[in-house]
Design an enzyme around this catalytic site. Structure first.
Site, PDB file in Angstrom:
ATOM      1  N   LYS A 193      -6.434   3.378   8.948  1.00 17.65           N
ATOM      2  CA  LYS A 193      -5.513   4.349   8.344  1.00 17.65           C
ATOM      3  C   LYS A 193      -6.106   5.751   8.392  1.00 17.65           C
ATOM      4  CE  LYS A 193      -3.257   1.139   5.161  1.00 17.65           C
ATOM      5  NZ  LYS A 193      -3.187   0.671   3.781  1.00 17.65           N
ATOM      6  N   SER A 221       0.799  -1.216   0.000  1.00 17.48           N
ATOM      7  CA  SER A 221       0.000   0.000   0.000  1.00 17.48           C
ATOM      8  C   SER A 221       0.839   1.278   0.000  1.00 17.48           C
ATOM      9  CB  SER A 221      -0.966   0.007   1.188  1.00 17.48           C
ATOM     10  OG  SER A 221      -0.240   0.112   2.367  1.00 17.48           O
TER      11      SER A 221
END
Ligand code: ADP
EC number: 3.4.21.53
Length: 774
Positions: A708, A665
């Site tokens: 996140k 990511s």
């Protein structure tokens, strides 16, 4: 002053459950102490050996006399032994010994076998002359024989088939209230009888009862000095203590359960909803078969405490079994009873501790089970958790089946990645995400602060923590997904205030001392500024503190020290080649800086910061994509060439080098960071991003979006770039967090770069290759 010299042959025993050691020694001879050399730490003496076999046979007269005596002794001894049950191997052996051993040795041996008091044994020991020894032992034998006769008579009349030897004993003397050894022995015997009674009256399963009765039979025949005696006894005591049939009554009422859950925990709606569903099904179906709940989330988000609340709502006992680091399957399933120090596994131990067979067991940290040579504990857990099998769970130590089907198991973990698949398959995973700042403030004020006040004996009249202070602690002194560090900091504040309050009470008792320093007017003006509450102010200590003590930022600094985390984000983004990514770890979401620099070289790429393979590949992908698109974005190396690696080395660093990082990511962040480096432009200081990239410049979805986003929100960032296909994950994020943030949904790297730089990122020619050419 006479003793027996002996050789220690064996020491066995264990400290569990209580220290019990057995010393096996072989006696050598009598000795006499001539002189004591020292007493501590153990006695040392000069001794003289007393028994010498040649001595016994010396002198004709005494031999004749002795011959008669020893013959008489031998007869009595044979008579006594023959009255016993010859089918017992030990008795048969004794009979043989009588014939084989030298006669001189018999008095000592028989004295140690027949029932005598300690005193009598000592007298025999003191009798150094053989003649004397024979003379003294014969009456003891006769006494034993008479006793046996009497006993057998009464036994017959009672038709008792038990042929154990129970000897009559001389009148016991209890001196000064102390218990003689004799009494101790009797106590032990009584204990065994009690144990047998307990076994018979306990409600254990038929199979278990059979095993126990067999064991107790063995125990009765076993001399206490045998190491196995302690083992068998511990085993039987455990069997009696286990809650075979004892359970608490469930009081399951969904409305009450909802209230308990809501009272104990703020937020975590999804988790509470699922738990209520689970309980509702249990109530309707009236049994517990069903999936095992497994709460997965960062530390300190309340997984354990929800487990405890579930036990509370059900009115069941609660027991936590920490599985972190367990690598031996005997930890779960127990050790076989064949060796010293064996013990049952944690499940059976837990049941013994709670004393009922239907507790709530919280299997904490199932993701941290480890494998080792001692077997796989996860495999053992499978049997425990499988409702089809666990009604007959067999612990190796018990060696009989125990029904675990009434136990309610709940598991917790930080991540599902390391839970063995077979185990994960048995469980229903419920994600427990981290908290937002607002949720943390609420949790602090509703739960943590009242709890800490109570723990420290403070009242709200003595301490006041405003919400801004809590926010200050959350943002500047902690960086976590849960609330555990916050709880600790609040504890530290309460401790500091407790000192102040206690000192104040002391001072109030002696008011004359309160006049020191700038004084009395302070007592009257309670202002909201820092003065009265800055704890370390020495002038202040001279005064009783003003109640309530207000904790503001000054006080915070005094108690907790300078802030640990600064809002450093904007500072670090003030030069090209830095971008902020978002990472997911088992401890929650985190923001992650990516730094790049270039220097003269040969086109090498250096990567530092403990990266995994996937992350390294992402970096290579990013560079390849940028090189192939350099012209389009007008990216040049230091000498102005579009070949970015021409005479140039690139170094990419991911700070916090001690933490291993992996996963795809970070792709978009690396691209942005390098684009900033080669274009010389700054990335916006309030942007964070996450997403996997492909060689063709597409942005692919990634996991952990909620954690996140919360991390970015915690760090005060405003704009977040996420893959377009992650749009659905935004629904899980609380509305007020979403309001604070702007989300950019990117499908390709173009869009990422445009959003990451102020004023967009100029593209020379529009990208065509997403349109179909057909
Ligand atoms: P975990 O098991 O997830 O690591 P714990 O259950 O031990 O965390 O929780 C740590 C502390 O935080 C506990 O004292 C718990 O009461 C408190 N806590 C966590 N979440 C909440 C919540 N939503 N409401 C109230 N207290 C909470």
């Amino acid at each position: 002053r006479i003793g027996t010299a002996a050789l220690a042959v064996q020491v066995v025993g264990s400290n569990w459950p209580k220290p019990h050691y057995t010393l096996l020694v072989t006696g050598l001879c009598r000795f006499q102490i001539l002189q004591l050399l020292k007493e501590k730490p153990y006695p040392v003496a000069e001794v003289q050996q007393l028994d010498r076999l040649e001595q016994f046979t010396n002198g004709h007269k005494s031999e004749e006399e002795l011959g008669e005596l020893s013959e008489q002794f031998y007869k009595y001894a044979v008579q006594l032994v023959e009255m016993l049950d010859m089918s017992v191997p030990a008795v048969a052996k004794l009979r043989r010994l009588l014939d084989n051993l030298p006669r001189e040795a018999l008095p000592d041996i028989l004295t140690s076998i027949i029932r005598t008091t300690n005193q009598e044994k000592l007298q025999i020991l003191d009798a150094v002359r053989l003649e004397e020894r024979f003379k003294m032992t014969i009456p003891l034998l006769v006494r034993q024989i008479e006793g046996l006769k009497l006993l057998q008579k009464t036994r017959k009349s009672k038709q008792d088939d038990d042929k154990r030897v129970v000897a009559i004993r001389p009148n016991r003397r209890i001196t000064h209230g102390s218990i003689t050894e004799d009494e101790e022995e009797e106590e032990d015997h009584d204990d065994v009888v009690m144990l047998e009674k307990k076994i018979r009256t306990s409600s254990m399963s038929e199979q278990a009862l059979k095993v126990c009765l067999k064991e107790i039979k063995r125990l009765k025949k076993m001399p206490q000095s045998m190491p196995e005696y302690a083992l068998t006894r511990n085993y039987l005591e455990l069997m009696v203590e286990l809650p075979w049939n004892k359970s608490t009554k469930d009081r399951l009422e969904i409305r009450a359960a909802r209230i308990v859950l809501d009272n104990d925990h703020y937020a975590m709606e999804k988790l509470k909803k699922r738990v209520l569903e689970y309980l509702a099904v249990r109530q309707l179906k009236n049994n517990l078969k069903g999936p095992i709940l497994c709460f997965v989330g960062p530390p300190g988000v309340g997984k354990t405490s929800v487990g405890r609340s579930i036990a509370k709502t059900l009115g069941r006992e609660f027991h936590r079994i920490a599985l972190g680091g367990v690598c031996d399957q005997s930890d779960i399933r127990g050790h076989r009873r064949t060796y010293v120090g064996s013990m049952p596994g944690r499940i059976i131990n837990g049941l013994k501790t709670v004393g009922v067979n239907n507790p709530v067991f919280l299997l904490d940290e199932v993701d941290k089970l480890a494998k080792s040579l001692q077997g796989d504990p996860a495999a053992a857990l499978l049997e425990v958790l499988d409702p089809e099998q666990n009604h007959s769970f067999t612990d190796h130590y018990l060696n009989v089946a125990f029904d675990l089907s009434q136990v309610l198991f709940i598991a917790t973990a930080n991540t599902t990645a390391t839970i063995p698949p077979a185990l994960l398959d048995r469980m229903e995973v419920i994600q427990v995400p981290g908290y937002t700042q607002e949720e943390k403030i609420e949790i602090a004020h509703r739960h943590l602060i009242p709890k800490q006040l109570e723990l420290h004996g403070l009242t709200p009249q003595q301490i006041q923590i405003p919400q801004v202070t809590t926010l200050g602690i959350i943002t500047r002194y902690t960086r976590e997904a849960g609330v555990r560090a916050l709880d600790r900091k609040l504890g530290a504040i309460c401790r500091a205030v407790a000192v102040k309050v206690a000192e104040g009470q002391h001072k109030e008792a002696k008011p004359d001392r309160a006049e020191v320093g700038e004084g009395e007017d302070c007592k009257e003006h309670i202002t909201e500024d820092a003065k009265p509450e800055s704890i370390s102010d020495t002038a202040d200590l001279a005064l009783p503190p003003e109640m309530p003590i207000l904790i503001d930022f000054h006080a915070l600094k005094d108690i907790l020290g300078p802030p640990m985390y600064d809002m450093e984000v904007s500072e670090r983004l003030n030069q090209p080649g830095v971008a902020i990514g978002l990472a997911w770890t088992p401890l929650g979401g985190e923001i992650m800086f990516v730094e790049a620099s270039r220097m003269d070289g040969e086109g090498q790429l250096t990567l530092t910061g403990q990266l995994g393979d996937v992350m390294k590949e992402s970096a290579h992908l990013a560079i390849s994509w940028l090189r192939s698109n350099a012209k389009r974005y007008q990216l040049t190396n230091a000498s102005g060439s579009f070949d970015l690696l021409d005479n140039t080395d690139i170094h990419l660093h991911f700070p916090a080098g001690a933490v291993t990082k992996d996963g795809p990511s970070a792709g978009v962040t690396i691209v942005t960071c390098l684009a900033s480096l080669f274009s010389g432009r700054l990335v916006c200081s309030d942007v964070a991003m996450t997403g996997e990239i492909t060689l063709r410049g597409l942005v692919l979805p990634v996991g952990g979006i909620k954690d996140k986003v919360l991390a970015a929100h915690r760090a005060g960032l405003k704009r977040i770039i996420i893959p377009q296909r992650n749009e659905k994950d935004l629904e899980e994020i609380a509305a007020h967090v979403r309001q604070d943030l702007t989300f950019v949904l990117a499908a390709c790297l173009d869009e990422v770069l445009n959003a990451a730089f102020d004023g967009g990122f100029a593209v020379k020619a529009r990208l065509e290759h997403f349109n179909s050419k057909l």
